[in-house]
Design a protein around this motif. Sequence first.
Motif, PDB file in Angstrom:
ATOM      1  N   LEU A  26      46.993  28.772  37.374  1.00  0.00           N
ATOM      2  CA  LEU A  26      47.792  29.580  38.304  1.00  0.00           C
ATOM      3  C   LEU A  26      48.002  30.996  37.773  1.00  0.00           C
ATOM      4  O   LEU A  26      47.861  31.978  38.516  1.00  0.00           O
ATOM      5  N   ALA A  27      48.353  31.107  36.498  1.00  0.00           N
ATOM      6  CA  ALA A  27      48.611  32.422  35.909  1.00  0.00           C
ATOM      7  C   ALA A  27      47.351  33.274  35.873  1.00  0.00           C
ATOM      8  O   ALA A  27      47.402  34.489  36.132  1.00  0.00           O
ATOM      9  N   SER A  28      46.223  32.657  35.591  1.00  0.00           N
ATOM     10  CA  SER A  28      44.964  33.400  35.511  1.00  0.00           C
ATOM     11  C   SER A  28      44.503  33.870  36.883  1.00  0.00           C
ATOM     12  O   SER A  28      44.027  35.002  37.032  1.00  0.00           O
ATOM     13  N   VAL A  29      44.647  33.017  37.884  1.00  0.00           N
ATOM     14  CA  VAL A  29      44.292  33.416  39.251  1.00  0.00           C
ATOM     15  C   VAL A  29      45.203  34.546  39.732  1.00  0.00           C
ATOM     16  O   VAL A  29      44.745  35.505  40.365  1.00  0.00           O
ATOM     17  N   ALA A  30      46.498  34.438  39.433  1.00  0.00           N
ATOM     18  CA  ALA A  30      47.439  35.491  39.835  1.00  0.00           C
ATOM     19  C   ALA A  30      47.040  36.836  39.226  1.00  0.00           C
ATOM     20  O   ALA A  30      47.066  37.868  39.902  1.00  0.00           O
ATOM     21  N   LEU A  31      46.648  36.819  37.945  1.00  0.00           N
ATOM     22  CA  LEU A  31      46.283  38.056  37.262  1.00  0.00           C
ATOM     23  C   LEU A  31      44.965  38.619  37.787  1.00  0.00           C
ATOM     24  O   LEU A  31      44.895  39.796  38.165  1.00  0.00           O
ATOM     25  N   ASN A  32      43.934  37.788  37.810  1.00  0.00           N
ATOM     26  CA  ASN A  32      42.586  38.280  38.121  1.00  0.00           C
ATOM     27  C   ASN A  32      42.298  38.438  39.603  1.00  0.00           C
ATOM     28  O   ASN A  32      41.383  39.167  39.982  1.00  0.00           O
ATOM     29  N   PHE A  34      45.003  39.044  41.986  1.00  0.00           N
ATOM     30  CA  PHE A  34      46.025  39.841  42.675  1.00  0.00           C
ATOM     31  C   PHE A  34      46.569  40.996  41.824  1.00  0.00           C
ATOM     32  O   PHE A  34      46.603  42.143  42.283  1.00  0.00           O
ATOM     33  N   TYR A  35      47.027  40.701  40.597  1.00  0.00           N
ATOM     34  CA  TYR A  35      47.658  41.755  39.803  1.00  0.00           C
ATOM     35  C   TYR A  35      46.684  42.874  39.435  1.00  0.00           C
ATOM     36  O   TYR A  35      46.979  44.053  39.643  1.00  0.00           O
ATOM     37  N   GLU A  36      45.554  42.513  38.897  1.00  0.00           N
ATOM     38  CA  GLU A  36      44.597  43.528  38.474  1.00  0.00           C
ATOM     39  C   GLU A  36      44.025  44.337  39.652  1.00  0.00           C
ATOM     40  O   GLU A  36      44.018  45.568  39.603  1.00  0.00           O
ATOM     41  N   PRO A  37      43.555  43.688  40.738  1.00  0.00           N
ATOM     42  CA  PRO A  37      43.044  44.478  41.868  1.00  0.00           C
ATOM     43  C   PRO A  37      44.101  45.373  42.517  1.00  0.00           C
ATOM     44  O   PRO A  37      43.782  46.442  43.030  1.00  0.00           O
ATOM     45  N   GLY A  38      45.376  44.934  42.493  1.00  0.00           N
ATOM     46  CA  GLY A  38      46.432  45.722  43.134  1.00  0.00           C
ATOM     47  C   GLY A  38      47.159  46.656  42.194  1.00  0.00           C
ATOM     48  O   GLY A  38      48.122  47.309  42.598  1.00  0.00           O
ATOM     49  N   ASN A  39      46.711  46.733  40.930  1.00  0.00           N
ATOM     50  CA  ASN A  39      47.401  47.539  39.910  1.00  0.00           C
ATOM     51  C   ASN A  39      48.873  47.155  39.793  1.00  0.00           C
ATOM     52  O   ASN A  39      49.757  48.009  39.704  1.00  0.00           O
ATOM     53  N   ILE A  40      49.121  45.850  39.803  1.00  0.00           N
ATOM     54  CA  ILE A  40      50.475  45.316  39.706  1.00  0.00           C
ATOM     55  C   ILE A  40      50.698  44.803  38.287  1.00  0.00           C
ATOM     56  O   ILE A  40      49.815  44.151  37.700  1.00  0.00           O
ATOM     57  N   TYR A  41      51.881  45.098  37.739  1.00  0.00           N
ATOM     58  CA  TYR A  41      52.229  44.578  36.418  1.00  0.00           C
ATOM     59  C   TYR A  41      53.006  43.274  36.580  1.00  0.00           C
ATOM     60  O   TYR A  41      53.981  43.210  37.317  1.00  0.00           O
ATOM     61  N   ALA A  42      52.545  42.259  35.893  1.00  0.00           N
ATOM     62  CA  ALA A  42      53.120  40.925  36.017  1.00  0.00           C
ATOM     63  C   ALA A  42      54.457  40.830  35.296  1.00  0.00           C
ATOM     64  O   ALA A  42      54.856  41.735  34.557  1.00  0.00           O
ATOM     65  N   SER A  43      55.120  39.705  35.498  1.00  0.00           N
ATOM     66  CA  SER A  43      56.380  39.462  34.804  1.00  0.00           C
ATOM     67  C   SER A  43      56.110  38.903  33.408  1.00  0.00           C
ATOM     68  O   SER A  43      55.008  38.449  33.100  1.00  0.00           O
ATOM     69  N   GLY A  44      57.119  38.963  32.558  1.00  0.00           N
ATOM     70  CA  GLY A  44      57.048  38.333  31.249  1.00  0.00           C
ATOM     71  C   GLY A  44      56.046  38.958  30.307  1.00  0.00           C
ATOM     72  O   GLY A  44      55.696  40.142  30.396  1.00  0.00           O
ATOM     73  N   THR A 109      37.446  38.661  37.593  1.00  0.00           N
ATOM     74  CA  THR A 109      38.325  39.370  38.518  1.00  0.00           C
ATOM     75  C   THR A 109      37.688  39.392  39.904  1.00  0.00           C
ATOM     76  O   THR A 109      36.546  39.813  40.074  1.00  0.00           O
ATOM     77  N   GLU A 110      38.437  38.910  40.889  1.00  0.00           N
ATOM     78  CA  GLU A 110      37.942  38.826  42.265  1.00  0.00           C
ATOM     79  C   GLU A 110      38.842  39.679  43.154  1.00  0.00           C
ATOM     80  O   GLU A 110      40.046  39.449  43.227  1.00  0.00           O
ATOM     81  N   VAL A 111      38.251  40.653  43.833  1.00  0.00           N
ATOM     82  CA  VAL A 111      39.034  41.560  44.678  1.00  0.00           C
ATOM     83  C   VAL A 111      39.127  40.972  46.085  1.00  0.00           C
ATOM     84  O   VAL A 111      38.241  41.171  46.921  1.00  0.00           O
ATOM     85  N   LEU A 112      40.192  40.214  46.350  1.00  0.00           N
ATOM     86  CA  LEU A 112      40.430  39.703  47.693  1.00  0.00           C
ATOM     87  C   LEU A 112      41.028  40.796  48.575  1.00  0.00           C
ATOM     88  O   LEU A 112      40.726  40.884  49.759  1.00  0.00           O
ATOM     89  N   THR A 113      41.893  41.606  47.986  1.00  0.00           N
ATOM     90  CA  THR A 113      42.491  42.746  48.666  1.00  0.00           C
ATOM     91  C   THR A 113      43.046  43.693  47.613  1.00  0.00           C
ATOM     92  O   THR A 113      43.384  43.264  46.506  1.00  0.00           O
ATOM     93  N   THR A 114      43.110  44.974  47.958  1.00  0.00           N
ATOM     94  CA  THR A 114      43.731  45.946  47.052  1.00  0.00           C
ATOM     95  C   THR A 114      45.090  46.406  47.568  1.00  0.00           C
ATOM     96  O   THR A 114      45.704  47.286  46.972  1.00  0.00           O
TER      97      THR A 114
END
Length: 291
Positions: A26-32, A34-44, A109-114
Amino acid sequence: MKNVWKEITHSDYINRLSFSLVYALLASVALNFFYEPGNIYASGATGVAQIISTLFQQVLRIDLSIAWALFLLNLPLFVLGWLKISRRFTIFTGITVGLTSLFMELIPTEVLTTDPIICAIFGGVLTGAGIGYAFKNGLSSGGLDFITIYLRKKTGRDVGSLAIIFNGMIMFAAGILFGWQYALYSALSIFISGKVTDVVYTKQKKIQVMIITQRPEAVMTSLQKRLRRGITIINDAQGAYTKEKETVLFTVITRYEMPILREGMSESDNKAFVSIVENVQILGNFYEEEL
């Protein structure tokens, strides 16, 4: 060392390893995704690892992957977990962190959306579900989780709320370093992640239960067989309408134990009147399972 290895190979701990795999995925999918393609910084710790990775690339011109930054960042925090929380908990958290770092490297890293809003929402949901699921099964995602769990034991506050406070500091640093637009979208993701964590991690939610029954011994035997909870007895209560003698039982459980309570009541007295008050605050001793 033999005793530690014997504990780890226990069947319950084998299940925990499977939970570690679920969190890592779950954490890896969230990062690769959503977070990385959207330039979002994750929690923790993942968010801190993203900041460290970005600084290494932009300032030092060194390519330090987020996965390696996450792993190295957790090493000193394992000391806190080992000394203040639980050695078993720390060992399995180390396994979880190792699997998460590995999956972050292996999953492309998979770009589903930016779109940063979509990335913040779905990344936050996946991250919060993963953290809550890990906590629920006696695990941790590492990093700031060590600090929030330690403080929850001391203060009684929800882990999700504590995480929002610490992560707010991370976002402030990200805003100063890389731009406030990234910090604001990341703040949305952190808020969602914290709330989802509190929803999934039901063991921290306290519930007061009042049971009015004519079969108190059967009820107490059934509940204490299933739950490690104290019960307060009030004898010689009387129903205003029926004038029948009743016994009132009080106890406090967690939301996670609600299905067990229902099962016990169904077996012992399915005609009892049960009143439930959620989110009560406890002062004094309240047994919590070791992590």
